[in-house]
Write an enzyme that holds these catalytic residues in place. Structure first.
Site, PDB file in Angstrom:
ATOM      1  N   LYS A  13       0.827  -1.219   0.000  1.00 38.16           N
ATOM      2  CA  LYS A  13       0.000   0.000   0.000  1.00 38.16           C
ATOM      3  C   LYS A  13       0.853   1.258   0.000  1.00 38.16           C
ATOM      4  O   LYS A  13       0.623   2.174  -0.784  1.00 38.16           O
ATOM      5  CB  LYS A  13      -0.889   0.053   1.257  1.00 38.16           C
ATOM      6  CG  LYS A  13      -1.915  -1.036   1.359  1.00 38.16           C
ATOM      7  CD  LYS A  13      -2.867  -0.770   2.525  1.00 38.16           C
ATOM      8  CE  LYS A  13      -2.222  -0.897   3.891  1.00 38.16           C
ATOM      9  NZ  LYS A  13      -1.837  -2.264   4.261  1.00 38.16           N
ATOM     10  N   ARG A  88      -9.780   1.750   9.020  1.00 38.00           N
ATOM     11  CA  ARG A  88      -9.426   0.363   9.317  1.00 38.00           C
ATOM     12  C   ARG A  88     -10.584  -0.412   9.924  1.00 38.00           C
ATOM     13  O   ARG A  88     -10.456  -1.608  10.170  1.00 38.00           O
ATOM     14  CB  ARG A  88      -8.287   0.337  10.342  1.00 38.00           C
ATOM     15  CG  ARG A  88      -6.999   0.806   9.777  1.00 38.00           C
ATOM     16  CD  ARG A  88      -6.236  -0.366   9.256  1.00 38.00           C
ATOM     17  NE  ARG A  88      -5.142  -0.710  10.103  1.00 38.00           N
ATOM     18  CZ  ARG A  88      -3.887  -0.313   9.887  1.00 38.00           C
ATOM     19  NH1 ARG A  88      -3.594   0.467   8.896  1.00 38.00           N
ATOM     20  NH2 ARG A  88      -2.942  -0.712  10.678  1.00 38.00           N
ATOM     21  N   ARG A 127      10.731  -6.805   5.216  1.00 35.59           N
ATOM     22  CA  ARG A 127      10.646  -5.340   5.214  1.00 35.59           C
ATOM     23  C   ARG A 127      11.698  -4.734   6.132  1.00 35.59           C
ATOM     24  O   ARG A 127      11.942  -5.219   7.227  1.00 35.59           O
ATOM     25  CB  ARG A 127       9.241  -4.931   5.679  1.00 35.59           C
ATOM     26  CG  ARG A 127       9.025  -3.442   5.720  1.00 35.59           C
ATOM     27  CD  ARG A 127       7.587  -3.083   5.513  1.00 35.59           C
ATOM     28  NE  ARG A 127       6.736  -3.513   6.618  1.00 35.59           N
ATOM     29  CZ  ARG A 127       5.402  -3.437   6.568  1.00 35.59           C
ATOM     30  NH1 ARG A 127       4.811  -2.985   5.485  1.00 35.59           N
ATOM     31  NH2 ARG A 127       4.677  -3.842   7.592  1.00 35.59           N
ATOM     32  N   ARG A 160      10.729  -2.850  11.754  1.00 36.19           N
ATOM     33  CA  ARG A 160       9.745  -2.248  12.644  1.00 36.19           C
ATOM     34  C   ARG A 160       9.506  -3.158  13.841  1.00 36.19           C
ATOM     35  O   ARG A 160       9.539  -4.378  13.700  1.00 36.19           O
ATOM     36  CB  ARG A 160       8.423  -2.045  11.876  1.00 36.19           C
ATOM     37  CG  ARG A 160       8.392  -0.756  11.090  1.00 36.19           C
ATOM     38  CD  ARG A 160       7.235  -0.698  10.134  1.00 36.19           C
ATOM     39  NE  ARG A 160       5.945  -1.106  10.703  1.00 36.19           N
ATOM     40  CZ  ARG A 160       4.802  -1.081  10.025  1.00 36.19           C
ATOM     41  NH1 ARG A 160       4.804  -0.663   8.773  1.00 36.19           N
ATOM     42  NH2 ARG A 160       3.681  -1.458  10.580  1.00 36.19           N
ATOM     43  N   ARG A 171      -2.062  -8.413  13.678  1.00 34.70           N
ATOM     44  CA  ARG A 171      -2.447  -7.380  12.703  1.00 34.70           C
ATOM     45  C   ARG A 171      -3.276  -7.976  11.563  1.00 34.70           C
ATOM     46  O   ARG A 171      -4.236  -7.366  11.102  1.00 34.70           O
ATOM     47  CB  ARG A 171      -1.194  -6.694  12.168  1.00 34.70           C
ATOM     48  CG  ARG A 171      -0.560  -5.743  13.220  1.00 34.70           C
ATOM     49  CD  ARG A 171       0.942  -5.582  13.033  1.00 34.70           C
ATOM     50  NE  ARG A 171       1.293  -5.013  11.742  1.00 34.70           N
ATOM     51  CZ  ARG A 171       2.442  -5.225  11.121  1.00 34.70           C
ATOM     52  NH1 ARG A 171       3.368  -6.001  11.667  1.00 34.70           N
ATOM     53  NH2 ARG A 171       2.690  -4.659   9.976  1.00 34.70           N
TER      54      ARG A 171
HETATM   55  P1  ADP Z   1       0.279  -2.281   9.147  1.00 35.59           P
HETATM   56  O1  ADP Z   1       1.403  -2.898   8.407  1.00 35.59           O
HETATM   57  O2  ADP Z   1      -0.111  -3.115  10.333  1.00 35.59           O
HETATM   58  O3  ADP Z   1      -0.880  -1.944   8.278  1.00 35.59           O
HETATM   59  P2  ADP Z   1       0.657   0.595   9.629  1.00 35.59           P
HETATM   60  O4  ADP Z   1       1.976   1.203   9.376  1.00 35.59           O
HETATM   61  O5  ADP Z   1      -0.458   0.935   8.706  1.00 35.59           O
HETATM   62  O6  ADP Z   1       0.910  -0.956   9.748  1.00 35.59           O
HETATM   63  O7  ADP Z   1       0.184   0.947  11.113  1.00 35.59           O
HETATM   64  C1  ADP Z   1       1.016   0.694  12.213  1.00 35.59           C
HETATM   65  C2  ADP Z   1       0.212   0.778  13.488  1.00 35.59           C
HETATM   66  O8  ADP Z   1      -0.334   2.102  13.619  1.00 35.59           O
HETATM   67  C3  ADP Z   1      -1.012  -0.141  13.558  1.00 35.59           C
HETATM   68  O9  ADP Z   1      -0.693  -1.429  14.014  1.00 35.59           O
HETATM   69  C4  ADP Z   1      -1.892   0.605  14.555  1.00 35.59           C
HETATM   70  O10 ADP Z   1      -1.457   0.431  15.883  1.00 35.59           O
HETATM   71  C5  ADP Z   1      -1.646   2.054  14.180  1.00 35.59           C
HETATM   72  N1  ADP Z   1      -2.624   2.506  13.170  1.00 35.59           N
HETATM   73  C6  ADP Z   1      -2.374   2.888  11.881  1.00 35.59           C
HETATM   74  N2  ADP Z   1      -3.498   3.234  11.251  1.00 35.59           N
HETATM   75  C7  ADP Z   1      -4.504   3.083  12.153  1.00 35.59           C
HETATM   76  C8  ADP Z   1      -5.913   3.258  12.122  1.00 35.59           C
HETATM   77  N3  ADP Z   1      -6.534   3.682  11.011  1.00 35.59           N
HETATM   78  N4  ADP Z   1      -6.617   2.986  13.244  1.00 35.59           N
HETATM   79  C9  ADP Z   1      -6.015   2.587  14.369  1.00 35.59           C
HETATM   80  N5  ADP Z   1      -4.707   2.372  14.463  1.00 35.59           N
HETATM   81  C10 ADP Z   1      -3.941   2.614  13.380  1.00 35.59           C
END
Ligand code: ADP
Ligand code: ZN
Length: 218
Positions: A13, A88, A127, A160, A171
């Site tokens: 993404k 989400r 990653r 990460r 996740r």
């Molecule tokens: P992922 O690879 O899990 O999609 P992201 O980089 O998008 O990772 O997000 C990392 C973390 O940031 C998530 O695990 C969550 O804790 C928080 N986060 C990101 N976007 C949201 C959202 N829309 N709602 C709630 N938490 C979020």
């Protein structure tokens, strides 16, 4: 043009969004990146987010919605944006509708990236991130020139804290139970564009982004 990126972890993404950003001249807004930046800088928002993000859990909706609302009200979003990592869950999707209605705009396109599950785990484990400039690499798909060193800064890359198999499982569970219904919600509104992205069919972020751009500009 308001675009939302959807898809499980590791589908690309952020990579597709980055390419679209350059071609379409729209801001790329990654909620995960905003949270990580705040965590690193130790802001109040970061102190709340770290408790959830480090464990692979969603940050509470009130906190996330407020952050997105403020970000979308900024000047650079006037001609559109690319949202990556939000909404989400259904509550966030409905909140986004409200936020956009207040701004007299709407969701135009939802890009739904699909990758086979076994490939997803492999992609996330590969990653890496530059701790200095935050550039994201992938040791399978998008390797740095030398070892695990950032091409731009010469700094050693890191993973990460939530990119462990255990936290990825949490996740992915959240994605299946809470985020998939969001894709169905947008599907009902007729704005979803499905895209396969997978090594197995030789289709990568670059091709996906090029096709999207070509269709938008057509
Ligand atoms: P992922 O690879 O899990 O999609 P992201 O980089 O998008 O990772 O997000 C990392 C973390 O940031 C998530 O695990 C969550 O804790 C928080 N986060 C990101 N976007 C949201 C959202 N829309 N709602 C709630 N938490 C979020
Ligand atoms: Zn770097």
């Amino acid at each position: 043009m308001n675009i939302i990126m959807m898809g499980a972890q590791g589908t690309g993404k952020g990579t597709v969004a980055g390419l679209l950003k350059n071609e379409l001249n729209l801001p790329h807004i990654s909620t995960g990146e905003i949270f990580r930046k705040n965590i690193q800088e130790g802001t109040e928002l970061g102190k709340i987010a770290t408790k959830y993000a480090d464990e692979g859990k969603l940050v509470p909706d009130e906190v996330t919605n407020e952050m997105v609302k403020n970000r979308l009200a900024e000047d650079d979003c006037k001609n559109g944006f690319i949202l990556d990592g939000y909404p989400r869950n259904l509550a966030q999707a409905k909140e986004l509708d409200k936020i956009l209605a207040e701004l007299n705009t709407k969701v135009d396109m939802v890009v739904n990236l699909n990758t086979p599950t076994d490939e997803i785990v492999e992609r996330v484990m590969a990653r890496r991130e530059c701790p200095k400039c935050k550039r994201v690499y992938n040791m399978i798909l998008n390797k740095p020139k030398n070892g695990e060193i950032c091409d731009d800064c010469g700094v050693e890359l890191t993973s990460r804290v939530d990119d462990t198999e255990e936290k990825l499982k949490i996740r992915l569970d959240t994605f299946h139970t809470q985020t998939k219904p969001v894709i169905d919600y947008y599907r009902e509104h007729g704005v979803v564009r499905d895209e396969e992205i997978s090594i197995s069919i030789n289709r990568f972020a670059k091709e996906v982004a090029e096709d999207i751009v070509a269709d938008i500009k057509a």
